[in-house]
Enzyme design. Structure first.
Site, mmCIF file in Angstrom:
data_model
loop_
_atom_site.group_PDB
_atom_site.id
_atom_site.type_symbol
_atom_site.label_atom_id
_atom_site.label_comp_id
_atom_site.label_asym_id
_atom_site.label_seq_id
_atom_site.Cartn_x
_atom_site.Cartn_y
_atom_site.Cartn_z
ATOM 1 N NE ARG A 86 182.217 -10.906 -1.776
ATOM 2 C CZ ARG A 86 182.732 -11.343 -2.935
ATOM 3 N NH1 ARG A 86 182.067 -12.193 -3.695
ATOM 4 N NH2 ARG A 86 183.937 -10.938 -3.328
ATOM 5 C CD GLU B 18 180.933 -17.554 0.850
ATOM 6 O OE1 GLU B 18 182.138 -17.558 0.558
ATOM 7 O OE2 GLU B 18 180.049 -17.153 0.091
ATOM 8 C CG HIS C 255 182.446 -17.875 -3.175
ATOM 9 N ND1 HIS C 255 182.444 -16.925 -2.174
ATOM 10 C CD2 HIS C 255 182.697 -17.195 -4.322
ATOM 11 C CE1 HIS C 255 182.694 -15.738 -2.698
ATOM 12 N NE2 HIS C 255 182.858 -15.882 -4.010
HETATM 13 N N1 LIG Z 1 180.357 -15.706 -6.835
HETATM 14 C C1 LIG Z 1 181.557 -15.328 -7.237
HETATM 15 O O1 LIG Z 1 182.494 -16.127 -7.292
HETATM 16 C C2 LIG Z 1 181.773 -13.921 -7.672
HETATM 17 C C3 LIG Z 1 181.098 -12.892 -7.062
HETATM 18 N N2 LIG Z 1 181.284 -11.589 -7.474
HETATM 19 C C4 LIG Z 1 180.493 -10.532 -6.827
HETATM 20 O O2 LIG Z 1 179.811 -9.808 -7.842
HETATM 21 C C5 LIG Z 1 179.858 -8.424 -7.524
HETATM 22 C C6 LIG Z 1 179.629 -7.597 -8.762
HETATM 23 O O3 LIG Z 1 180.775 -7.633 -9.587
HETATM 24 P P1 LIG Z 1 180.904 -6.657 -10.861
HETATM 25 O O4 LIG Z 1 179.757 -6.851 -11.758
HETATM 26 O O5 LIG Z 1 182.277 -6.816 -11.391
HETATM 27 O O6 LIG Z 1 180.775 -5.255 -10.147
HETATM 28 P P2 LIG Z 1 180.369 -3.854 -10.813
HETATM 29 O O7 LIG Z 1 180.916 -2.821 -9.916
HETATM 30 O O8 LIG Z 1 180.739 -3.834 -12.256
HETATM 31 O O9 LIG Z 1 178.771 -3.878 -10.738
HETATM 32 C C7 LIG Z 1 178.051 -3.684 -9.582
HETATM 33 C C8 LIG Z 1 176.840 -2.842 -9.941
HETATM 34 O O10 LIG Z 1 176.007 -2.758 -8.800
HETATM 35 C C9 LIG Z 1 175.533 -1.403 -8.717
HETATM 36 N N3 LIG Z 1 175.093 -1.142 -7.334
HETATM 37 C C10 LIG Z 1 173.923 -1.531 -6.872
HETATM 38 N N4 LIG Z 1 173.727 -1.145 -5.605
HETATM 39 C C11 LIG Z 1 174.801 -0.509 -5.235
HETATM 40 C C12 LIG Z 1 175.186 0.134 -4.055
HETATM 41 N N5 LIG Z 1 174.354 0.197 -3.022
HETATM 42 N N6 LIG Z 1 176.410 0.675 -3.993
HETATM 43 C C13 LIG Z 1 177.205 0.616 -5.062
HETATM 44 N N7 LIG Z 1 176.882 0.038 -6.218
HETATM 45 C C14 LIG Z 1 175.691 -0.519 -6.316
HETATM 46 C C15 LIG Z 1 176.672 -0.558 -9.203
HETATM 47 O O11 LIG Z 1 176.204 0.705 -9.642
HETATM 48 C C16 LIG Z 1 177.206 -1.416 -10.351
HETATM 49 O O12 LIG Z 1 176.531 -1.097 -11.547
HETATM 50 C C17 LIG Z 1 181.219 -8.264 -6.843
HETATM 51 O O13 LIG Z 1 181.255 -7.121 -6.019
HETATM 52 C C18 LIG Z 1 181.354 -9.545 -6.061
HETATM 53 O O14 LIG Z 1 180.848 -9.361 -4.764
HETATM 54 C C19 LIG Z 1 182.146 -11.296 -8.472
HETATM 55 C C20 LIG Z 1 182.860 -12.284 -9.099
HETATM 56 C C21 LIG Z 1 182.752 -13.685 -8.749
HETATM 57 O O1 LIG Z 2 183.871 -13.715 -5.196
HETATM 58 C C1 LIG Z 2 184.726 -13.527 -5.987
HETATM 59 C C2 LIG Z 2 185.129 -12.260 -6.481
HETATM 60 O O2 LIG Z 2 185.923 -12.220 -7.441
HETATM 61 O O3 LIG Z 2 184.692 -11.228 -5.938
#
Ligand SMILES: NC(=O)C1=CN([C@@H]2O[C@H](COP(=O)(O)OP(=O)(O)OC[C@H]3O[C@@H](n4cnc5c(N)ncnc54)[C@H](O)[C@@H]3O)[C@@H](O)[C@H]2O)C=CC1
Ligand SMILES: O=CC(=O)O
Length: 325
Positions: free
Chosen positions: A243, A272, A290
């Protein structure tokens, strides 16, 4: 039983609309302002909002909202005050897992592109400046043998790690920067023994590439600030598909301009759809709008999950892909 009513805040692909229409009435209102969203969710016309990650559901709005649930079309849910939603009995769902590969692939694209200056090279060619192969033309950096630092070893972080190992990179990670906790081999699965957990400060100082995969929370806002950028290698590349606010964009512009780091590859921005003007002028910033999950099969999968969440919540059932507070 009364007809279920769904508000959809942007057109989504099939099978999303069909799943919703089979269950009730659907209104797709793309491009609503914040005020129009407020009127829509407080007016009592809809059971569930199928929202985008750009639709803000503040505690104040949730206090007034007359809906049963929010089905976010995306995995990140920092746009929703989930504690307030729970307090007001509003269920929240998201679309995890299905977008891991697409987003990890985009992170690798940004990493390679920024390292090898792909965006600069493409512009150079299109500007008809190519006069033949030159040894010094658009020389970038290698990834093979380099060290990748991953902040946030969750679903997408792990998918990026698997890819990086395939490129011959050394992979290290910090799980909860800046508050580390030890990640077990069981959690790491097939990555156990191939990746190393290090403290945040070490990750920052020793990584050739730093890729961000944390959710946006209070703790991760400006996780990468001026101080962190100063402590990174001058040859380092920063990749952000998490983000925008995880990085202090003004500080990043300064760091890229002054050569504190080599380059950045960004899919997300602090405000954004606005982009810090300085970033647009910098050749060492590889910028995408994005599009992390913007791949046809992935988007169809997200649409199915969001629609199934919406239907379950409208019926007063637990969504199949819930956000647990
Ligand atoms: N650019 C895009 O289009 C996309 C962006 N995203 C972003 O990627 C992020 C990660 O997605 P996932 O891997 O599915 O999430 P996830 O929940 O599986 O992984 C996030 C990891 O970050 C860790 N973490 C690090 N610092 C943290 C904190 N202060 N508080 C809580 N957890 C913390 C968690 O323990 C977890 O292992 C999403 O939250 C989203 O913002 C996700 C999909 C598409
Ligand atoms: O930014 C996209 C998401 O799936 O989160």
């Amino acid at each position: 039983m009364s007809t279920l009513r769904f508000l959809v805040t942007q057109q989504i692909p099939e099978p999303g609309p069909s799943i919703l229409r089979d269950a009730g009435d659907v209104e797709i209102r793309s491009g609503m302002s914040a005020e129009e969203l407020r009127e829509a969710v407080t007016g009592g016309e809809y059971d569930v909002a199928l929202s985008q990650t750009s639709d803000a559901f503040s505690a104040e709005l949730l206090g007034e909202a007359r809906i049963r649930g929010i089905a976010n079309y995306g995995v990140g849910y920092n746009n929703i005050d989930v504690a307030a939603a729970a307090q007001h009995g509003i269920a929240v769902g998201n679309t995890p897992d299905v977008l891991d590969d697409a987003t990890a692939n985009l992170a690798v694209l940004l990493l390679l592109g920024a390292a090898r200056r792909a965006h600069e090279a493409s512009e150079f060619l299109r500007a008809a400046r190519f006069e033949g192969l030159r040894p010094g033309l658009l020389v970038g950096q290698d990834v093979t043998g380099a060290t990748l630092g991953i902040a946030g070893m969750g679903r997408i972080g792990k998918a990026v790690a698997r890819r990086a190992l395939g490129f011959g990179m050394t992979v290290q990670f910090t799980q909860r920067p800046p508050h580390d906790r030890v990640v077990s081999d069981e959690e790491l699965g097939e990555l156990a023994g191939h990746v190393t957990q290090v403290p945040w400060d070490e990750l920052v100082a020793t990584s050739d590439y730093l890729s961000l995969h944390v959710p946006l929370t209070e703790q991760t806002t400006h996780l990468v600030d001026a101080d962190v950028l100063r402590r990174m290698k001058s040859t380092a590349v920063l990749v952000n598909t998490a983000r925008g606010p995880v990085v202090d964009e003004k500080a990043l512009v300064h760091a890229l301009r002054e050569g504190q780091i080599f380059a950045a590859g960004l899919d997300v921005f602090e405000n954004e759809p606005a982009v810090e003007p300085g970033l647009l002028e910098l050749p060492n910033a590889f910028l995408l709008p994005h599009i992390g999950s913007a791949e046809a099969g992935t988007r169809a999968g997200m649409a199915r999950m969001a629609a199934e969440n919406a239907v379950a919540m409208a019926r007063g059932e637990k969504p199949p892909y819930p956000v647990e507070v």
